[in-house]
Design a protein around this motif. Structure first.
Motif, PDB file in Angstrom:
ATOM      1  N   GLU A 662       0.845  -1.189   0.000  1.00  0.00           N
ATOM      2  CA  GLU A 662       0.000   0.000   0.000  1.00  0.00           C
ATOM      3  C   GLU A 662       0.883   1.243   0.000  1.00  0.00           C
ATOM      4  OE1 GLU A 662      -3.118  -2.337   2.967  1.00  0.00           O
ATOM      5  OE2 GLU A 662      -2.142  -0.483   3.622  1.00  0.00           O
ATOM      6  N   PHE A 663       0.452   2.224  -0.743  1.00  0.00           N
ATOM      7  CA  PHE A 663       1.187   3.490  -0.797  1.00  0.00           C
ATOM      8  C   PHE A 663       0.181   4.633  -0.768  1.00  0.00           C
ATOM      9  CE2 PHE A 663       2.827   7.096  -3.244  1.00  0.00           C
ATOM     10  CZ  PHE A 663       4.012   7.346  -2.574  1.00  0.00           C
ATOM     11  N   GLU A 664       0.487   5.648   0.041  1.00  0.00           N
ATOM     12  CA  GLU A 664      -0.406   6.798   0.170  1.00  0.00           C
ATOM     13  C   GLU A 664       0.415   8.078   0.236  1.00  0.00           C
ATOM     14  OE1 GLU A 664      -4.159   8.200   2.975  1.00  0.00           O
ATOM     15  OE2 GLU A 664      -2.615   6.881   3.798  1.00  0.00           O
ATOM     16  N   LEU A 665      -0.005   9.070  -0.534  1.00  0.00           N
ATOM     17  CA  LEU A 665       0.660  10.370  -0.551  1.00  0.00           C
ATOM     18  C   LEU A 665      -0.382  11.466  -0.480  1.00  0.00           C
ATOM     19  CD1 LEU A 665       3.118  12.312  -1.143  1.00  0.00           C
ATOM     20  CD2 LEU A 665       2.528  12.067  -3.559  1.00  0.00           C
ATOM     21  N   ASN A 666      -0.204  12.391   0.464  1.00  0.00           N
ATOM     22  CA  ASN A 666      -1.009  13.610   0.559  1.00  0.00           C
ATOM     23  C   ASN A 666      -0.049  14.792   0.557  1.00  0.00           C
ATOM     24  OD1 ASN A 666      -4.075  12.949   1.388  1.00  0.00           O
ATOM     25  ND2 ASN A 666      -2.709  11.408   2.257  1.00  0.00           N
ATOM     26  N   TYR A 667      -0.210  15.650  -0.418  1.00  0.00           N
ATOM     27  CA  TYR A 667       0.711  16.782  -0.540  1.00  0.00           C
ATOM     28  C   TYR A 667      -0.088  18.053  -0.806  1.00  0.00           C
ATOM     29  CZ  TYR A 667       4.522  19.741  -2.194  1.00  0.00           C
ATOM     30  OH  TYR A 667       5.417  20.768  -2.356  1.00  0.00           O
ATOM     31  N   LEU A 668       0.236  19.107  -0.063  1.00  0.00           N
ATOM     32  CA  LEU A 668      -0.408  20.400  -0.240  1.00  0.00           C
ATOM     33  C   LEU A 668       0.645  21.389  -0.714  1.00  0.00           C
ATOM     34  CD1 LEU A 668      -3.011  22.085   0.055  1.00  0.00           C
ATOM     35  CD2 LEU A 668      -2.244  22.667   2.360  1.00  0.00           C
ATOM     36  N   ALA A 669       0.577  21.742  -1.987  1.00  0.00           N
ATOM     37  CA  ALA A 669       1.550  22.655  -2.579  1.00  0.00           C
ATOM     38  C   ALA A 669       1.040  24.082  -2.484  1.00  0.00           C
ATOM     39  CB  ALA A 669       1.807  22.289  -4.042  1.00  0.00           C
ATOM     40  N   ALA A 670       1.918  24.976  -2.061  1.00  0.00           N
ATOM     41  CA  ALA A 670       1.598  26.399  -2.008  1.00  0.00           C
ATOM     42  C   ALA A 670       2.810  27.150  -2.534  1.00  0.00           C
ATOM     43  CB  ALA A 670       1.285  26.840  -0.586  1.00  0.00           C
ATOM     44  N   PHE A 671       2.662  27.879  -3.649  1.00  0.00           N
ATOM     45  CA  PHE A 671       3.777  28.542  -4.289  1.00  0.00           C
ATOM     46  C   PHE A 671       3.686  30.056  -4.087  1.00  0.00           C
ATOM     47  CE2 PHE A 671       2.783  24.758  -6.814  1.00  0.00           C
ATOM     48  CZ  PHE A 671       3.957  24.058  -6.620  1.00  0.00           C
ATOM     49  N   PRO A 672       4.839  30.739  -4.012  1.00  0.00           N
ATOM     50  CA  PRO A 672       4.827  32.190  -3.858  1.00  0.00           C
ATOM     51  C   PRO A 672       4.158  32.869  -5.055  1.00  0.00           C
ATOM     52  CG  PRO A 672       7.014  31.265  -3.419  1.00  0.00           C
ATOM     53  CD  PRO A 672       6.200  30.181  -4.006  1.00  0.00           C
ATOM     54  N   ASN A 673       3.581  34.017  -4.780  1.00  0.00           N
ATOM     55  CA  ASN A 673       3.014  34.867  -5.822  1.00  0.00           C
ATOM     56  C   ASN A 673       1.907  34.185  -6.616  1.00  0.00           C
ATOM     57  OD1 ASN A 673       4.964  36.870  -5.142  1.00  0.00           O
ATOM     58  ND2 ASN A 673       6.470  35.776  -6.400  1.00  0.00           N
ATOM     59  N   LYS A 674       1.146  33.337  -5.961  1.00  0.00           N
ATOM     60  CA  LYS A 674       0.036  32.671  -6.642  1.00  0.00           C
ATOM     61  C   LYS A 674      -1.321  33.140  -6.102  1.00  0.00           C
ATOM     62  CE  LYS A 674       2.483  30.140  -9.436  1.00  0.00           C
ATOM     63  NZ  LYS A 674       2.437  30.374 -10.888  1.00  0.00           N
ATOM     64  N   ASN A 675      -1.336  34.295  -5.482  1.00  0.00           N
ATOM     65  CA  ASN A 675      -2.591  34.927  -5.061  1.00  0.00           C
ATOM     66  C   ASN A 675      -3.426  34.042  -4.147  1.00  0.00           C
ATOM     67  OD1 ASN A 675      -2.092  37.260  -6.674  1.00  0.00           O
ATOM     68  ND2 ASN A 675      -2.748  36.089  -8.479  1.00  0.00           N
TER      69      ASN A 675
END
Length: 815
Positions: A662-675
């Motif tokens: 089993e494999f599980e990935l949760n990722y929350l990306a937040a980039f600069p200057n993306k309002n």
């Protein structure tokens, strides 16, 4: 992390307010792990001024005059926060931490009585564990548990009627038939109609009203018996809110779909309440020959009331009463299609199923007492009672003339040989007035008991200890009182020719008395975390079969049978911190399932192993697990839903081996200057392989003759879910994709024959919402976006289709 977020907020604030003079309230909102929360509503009561936090959790309310304000902070899945802010005397840069609204009781009770403790404690479980929060469930507003659980690896699902009303769920290859091999709970209470006597879950909790879903697998779930091989699922019903809360969701869609969800609740110093209803209906997507209903209506009502001492009382006590009722009326059938008819119109329903209907009524009562006499001791005692009745009136057998009745599954498997019978199924006039046998599957279930849980925690030097003792006495019962009616087919219309006397088909009562206890020791020393536990189950089953000729149950032809078992179920899990963000875990435990009433049936037993690792750091959660289940005795079930005879009895299937990853990935990306945009990503992959280790002739028609080395049916080797989204404080857009590899419908090896194949499928769902105001959002979702047509099952009689493309749109209001 919080200091860094405050610094970021302060810099942004300074840049935006340069050379301006006004008062403002600003700060950062985080969860209990210090992670920033985006999209949280922050507003000032009484002056219609508000905002939402950005991707860094920052907020700022400007142009405020100097006086006192009541600040309110709220978000889906979190306990609302409020405080009084005085300007300009009080510091305006705030740090606000929101707690998950997982439960309405103190934190020690939450971690004790739930499977995971929510996301706050998830990474501390020494084994595979998963938690879906209210915010995650809200994204698609699914009422179908199949679509919800596909986000969790290690779960096997067989779809049935498309709406998820009667799901078939297994874990790690445990078997999916009516979810009978998993421990199913709502708020920590056993939820199946009769968990020991008849575990096949023809009732399933209404997932649309739940605010959380928890899953435990591996050694860490022996606490949650009686089924310890695959795992446990716990549904968290709406908690009593800490302050006044109300919500109304109204949605509609194609195929006559209607959903209404409303709740209101509030807490006071010495109590609280919540009232809730969930209404779900559809006219159906199947097309009955000559027309007719194929939809359903489901209605659910819940109320909770709590009285408690003050939160700061020396001894905290609470008494919570919960009452709920769920009713259902569905024009659903077990009758599928031939392969050739599926190719022409997969959503067709033959005329012979026109009177098929299931009516259900479920009532639950729960009274729970909590006491925390000190910082080191907590105790809870719960008394519960579940009542469930169901009557599934459905076609069972058919004949052309005076010949013996044949199962409809035989006719659909070979419509050429049984051409006369098949013609009647599709509406041809029958020569016999008693051509179709329709069974009145009338059953009543009772499940009740008392369970207690006591915890004692203490520290000694650098070591932390937590000892937990649980006890449960449980009684459940299934009462079958069934009859067969005979029909004639007259030019596509069924006509009742004779009505069977109640109790003339099946007339029996089966019950179980079970005592369960477990002792668990949670030990942490530096980087090492150990969780040994021991469970004990003692089960006594009895059956009184009054026979088909004694409907009054006088006992003239009474036949009694019994079975009993007692078992010790040990398990231990370890977790070791590899660094600041990474942990490894391993576990071994005994798997167990009760044997049922058949005297020849032995308990299901296995030794189960798992090895895994997880990484948790800012925005990233990753978990990978290997598992191996070695069965000394696998149990099969004779269920009508699985193509069997419907006795519900279990039988020995001997040795088996199931393993996977089993494999599980949760990722929350937040980039600069993306309002203020964030980009959530979820991946869940499961590999599972299972094969029989014994040869035998199964008593259910679905398995038939099994040889050692045969692959288990309805178990896909590969499953993959990939979700992605775009979140902004004003809107969100989400896409969910699911791939399920091919699987076989019956045991076997090698290439899968065409008439045994469940093809691989790939399905895409999308959803989106837009915030119209602080409290109101517009919502839309589309399931099966590309309108894929595929077979979900070849049982119990003929092939069955997946749900076609459907849409749902409406308004969500949280007040």
């Amino acid at each position: 992390m919080k200091a860094l977020l405050l610094s970021i907020c302060l810099i942004i604030s300074s840049l935006s307010s340069f050379s301006q003079e006004y008062y403002a309230i600003e700060g950062v909102v985080t969860d209990q792990q210090g992670q920033p929360l985006q999209g949280i509503d922050v507003y000032v009561e009484g002056i219609n001024k508000g905002t939402a936090t950005n991707r860094n959790g920052c907020f700022k309310l400007m142009s405020l005059s100097p006086r006192a304000y009541r600040l309110k902070v709220s978000g889906i899945g979190y306990v609302a926060h409020e405080e009084v802010i005085s300007l300009p005397e009080q510091s305006q840069l705030l740090t606000i931490t929101l707690k998950e609204s997982l439960y309405e009781l103190p934190e020690i009770v939450i971690s004790r009585e739930t499977l995971t403790g929510g996301s706050q404690f998830l990474s501390d479980v020494p084994g595979a564990a998963h938690y879906l929060s209210a915010k995650q469930l809200d994204k698609f507003a699914y009422s179908d548990i199949n679509r919800i659980l596909r986000n969790i690896p290690g779960i096997n699902i067989q779809e049935e009627e498309g709406f998820g009303l009667r799901p078939n769920i297994g874990m790690r290859g445990s078997g999916v038939e009516r979810s009978s091999k998993i421990t199913l709970m709502e708020d920590g209470i056993l939820a199946a109609p009769a968990p020991y006597t008849a575990p096949a879950a023809y009732y399933f909790p209404t997932v649309g009203r739940m605010q959380g879903v928890e899953v435990r697998k591996g050694s860490s779930q022996i606490k949650y018996g009686p089924y310890t091989t695959g795992g446990a699922i716990n549904f968290l019903s709406t908690a009593i809110p800490q302050q006044l809360f109300a919500k109304v969701n109204i949605m509609g869609g194609n195929y006559g779909r209607r959903v209404a969800h409303a709740a209101i609740g509030q807490s006071f110093e010495h109590g609280g309440f919540v009232f809730e209803t969930y209404q779900n209906s559809a006219t159906g997507f199947k097309e009955l020959d000559n027309g007719g209903p194929t939809g359903f209506v489901a209605q659910d009502y819940l109320a909770k009331v709590r009285i408690n001492t003050s939160a700061d009382a020396r001894v905290y006590q609470a008494l919570t009463f919960k009452i709920a009722q769920a009713t259902g009326d569905a024009d659903e059938t077990y009758l599928g299609l031939t392969e050739s008819d599926f190719a022409v119109n997969p959503f067709r329903r033959y005329a012979a199923s026109q009177v098929d209907n299931i009516k259900t009524n479920h009532k639950q009562y729960m009274l729970k007492y909590n006491i925390i006499p000190s910082d080191h001791i907590d105790v809870s005692i719960s008394a519960y009672r579940n009542e469930f009745s169901r009557n599934w009136y459905k076609l069972e057998r058919i004949r052309f003339d005076a010949s013996p009745f044949r199962p409809v599954s035989d006719v659909l498997e070979d419509p050429n040989t049984f051409a006369n019978e098949f013609s009647i199924l599709t509406g041809a006039t029958s020569p016999s007035p008693n051509a179709l046998l329709v069974r009145n599957n009338n059953r009543v279930y009772l499940s009740q008991g008392v369970q207690s849980l006591a915890g004692f925690n203490f520290t000694s030097g650098e070591m932390e200890h937590d000892i937990e003792l649980g006890l449960r006495y449980h009684f459940d019962e299934e009462d079958r009182y069934q009859a067969d009616d005979n029909y004639a087919m007259n030019n596509g219309v069924l006509q009742l020719s004779s009505k069977g006397a109640p109790g003339s088909e099946s007339n029996r009562i089966t019950n179980a008395k079970a005592f369960a206890a477990y002792l668990q020791y949670n030990f942490q020393w530096g980087k090492l975390h150990a969780l040994p536990g021991l469970r004990y189950e003692k089960i006594d089953l009895q059956r009184e079969d009054f026979g088909k000729t004694d409907p009054l149950r006088t006992g003239a032809a009474l036949v009694k049978s019994a079975n009993a078992t007692d078992v010790w179920i040990p398990g231990i899990g370890f977790e070791y911190a590899l660094g600041t963000f990474a942990k490894a875990f391993a576990g071994v435990h005994r798997g167990f399932a009760p044997p049922g009433i058949a005297e020849s049936a032995e308990p299901e037993k296995s030794i189960n192993y798992e090895l895994g690792a997880r990484i948790n750091r800012a925005g990233l959660n990753l978990q990978s697990v290997l598992f191996f289940n070695d069965y000394q005795n696998l149990l099969g079930s004779d269920l009508a839903a699985a193509g069997g005879g419907g006795t519900g009895d279990q039988f020995n299937a001997g040795e088996a081996i199931i393993y996977g990853a089993e494999f599980e990935l949760n990722y929350l990306a937040a980039f600069p200057n993306k309002n203020g945009f964030t980009f959530p990503l979820v991946l869940a992959y499961t590999f599972t392989n299972g094969e029989f280790g014994s040869s035998f002739a199964a008593t259910n028609e679905d398995w038939g003759s099994v040889s050692s080395g045969d692959q288990l049916p309805y178990l896909s080797n590969h499953q993959l879910t990939a979700n992605a989204g775009v979140d902004h404080r004003l809107f969100n857009v989400n896409i969910s994709t699911k791939y399920v590899g091919a699987m076989r419908a019956t045991p076997g090896t090698g290439n899968i024959a065409a008439n045994d194949l469940i093809d691989a499928n790939f399905v895409i769902d999308v959803s989106g919402s837009y915030k119209i105001s602080k409290a109101v959002s517009a919502f839309v979702s589309v399931t099966n976006l590309t309108d894929q047509v595929y077979i979900v099952a070849r049982r119990p009689a003929g092939v069955r289709p997946a749900m076609p493309r459907t849409f749902l749109l409406g308004i969500k209001a949280n007040l």
